[in-house]
Scaffold this active site. Structure first.
Site, PDB file in Angstrom:
ATOM      1  N   ASP A   1      -5.067   2.676 -26.276  1.00 43.30           N
ATOM      2  CA  ASP A   1      -5.797   2.466 -25.030  1.00 43.30           C
ATOM      3  C   ASP A   1      -5.872   3.744 -24.213  1.00 43.30           C
ATOM      4  OD1 ASP A   1      -6.389  -0.184 -25.355  1.00 43.30           O
ATOM      5  OD2 ASP A   1      -4.615  -0.908 -24.309  1.00 43.30           O
TER       6      ASP A   1
ATOM      7  N   GLU B   1       0.520  -8.379   8.420  1.00 42.70           N
ATOM      8  CA  GLU B   1       0.577  -6.954   8.724  1.00 42.70           C
ATOM      9  C   GLU B   1       1.532  -6.198   7.801  1.00 42.70           C
ATOM     10  OE1 GLU B   1      -0.493  -3.497  10.658  1.00 42.70           O
ATOM     11  OE2 GLU B   1      -1.358  -5.516  10.750  1.00 42.70           O
TER      12      GLU B   1
ATOM     13  N   ARG C   1       0.780  -7.152 -21.839  1.00 43.75           N
ATOM     14  CA  ARG C   1       0.045  -6.823 -23.063  1.00 43.75           C
ATOM     15  C   ARG C   1       0.772  -5.798 -23.925  1.00 43.75           C
ATOM     16  NH1 ARG C   1      -3.443  -2.721 -23.194  1.00 43.75           N
ATOM     17  NH2 ARG C   1      -5.123  -3.966 -24.075  1.00 43.75           N
TER      18      ARG C   1
ATOM     19  N   PRO D   1       0.801  -1.227   0.000  1.00 44.06           N
ATOM     20  CA  PRO D   1       0.000   0.000   0.000  1.00 44.06           C
ATOM     21  C   PRO D   1       0.834   1.277   0.000  1.00 44.06           C
ATOM     22  CG  PRO D   1      -0.824  -1.559   1.637  1.00 44.06           C
ATOM     23  CD  PRO D   1       0.485  -2.091   1.159  1.00 44.06           C
TER      24      PRO D   1
END
Length: 257
Positions: A177, A124, A162, A97
């Site tokens: 894209d 954790e 990709r 994160p």
């Protein structure tokens, strides 16, 4: 490209790596995808990969020794494949994160590499020595919490793979894209030309490619202004486009009043 994923749940990657675009890419020999269970590198009889944090606190922390050993083994095997591989630097990516937000630009950077190693955490967090002395990158796919790093790693791997030449059937797909051009992608239509009274824009049926390109560019600008105006700050725009967008923005503001 070779991609190794260090995970406690390698079975999660079986379907993702074996089907659709990633499966075809492997069949073509364009990418090699491998999931490694770093529990196999634990040093005690219980195969423990986590422990309580020094200083107290809730949750468990991933130990450094199994992850260091797993990465070192992957790198050693890579170097044995060829002398050329051993001379190239591998990117070791921690999914967490606190990492840099993963973007299309980052995918375009990583696709230039020959070898990527993704580390998927649980519990954790990681022992800080993994961050400080082992990894080259830390990545996050968004400001929310998941149970582990596996799903974010899948997202990043799919996004990078990709872009490898030959992976997509249409080589222009990755170029046009959303985010690749700095704008959101224009609307798409296909047959039938009319469905339940809803018609395809006439310009797309005209066969006039210059007019079609102009329409698509305009639609990308409109869609980006409406949905992600922040992207326009860094998009490559002509002076004419900037003036047109300013007028359009003013009209939208007047309409919303």
């Amino acid at each position: 490209m070779r991609v190794d994923v260090l995970t406690l749940f390698p079975e999660m990657f079986e379907g993702v790596f074996g089907t659709s675009i990633l499966g075809k890419a492997q069949t073509k020999g364009l990418v090699s995808l491998n999931a490694v269970n770093f529990r196999n590198y634990a040093t005690n009889k219980h195969n423990t990969v986590d422990d309580t944090p020094y200083g107290g606190g809730g949750g468990m922390v991933l130990k450094p020794d199994p992850i260091f050993a797993a990465v070192e083994d992957v790198l050693e095997k890579r170097s044995k494949e060829s002398a050329a591989a051993s001379r190239k630097t591998s990117r070791i990516i921690l999914m967490c994160p606190q990492g840099e937000t993963f973007t299309q630009k980052k995918a375009e950077e990583l696709v230039q590499e020959d070898h990527l190693i993704f580390i998927c955490g649980h519990y954790e967090g990681y022992d800080e020595r993994i961050r400080e002395f082992l990894v080259t990158d830390e990545l996050s796919i968004g400001d929310y919490v998941l149970t582990g790093g596996e799903l974010p790693a899948m997202v990043a791997i799919d996004s990078v793979a990709r872009l490898i030449p030959g992976v997509l059937g249409n080589e222009t797909s990755a170029v046009t894209d959303s985010f690749s051009t700095g704008l959101l992608e224009y609307p798409h239509y296909t047959r039938p030309p009319e469905f339940r009274g809803m018609k395809v824009p006439d310009v797309l049926l005209s066969g006039h490619h210059l007019n079609i390109d102009a329409w698509r560019r305009e639609q990308s600008l409109i869609r980006t202004l409406e949905r992600r105006p922040d992207m326009l700050d860094t998009a490559e725009l002509t002076e004419k486009e900037r003036i047109w967008l300013d007028k359009l923005r003013s009209e939208m503001e007047r309409t919303s009043e």
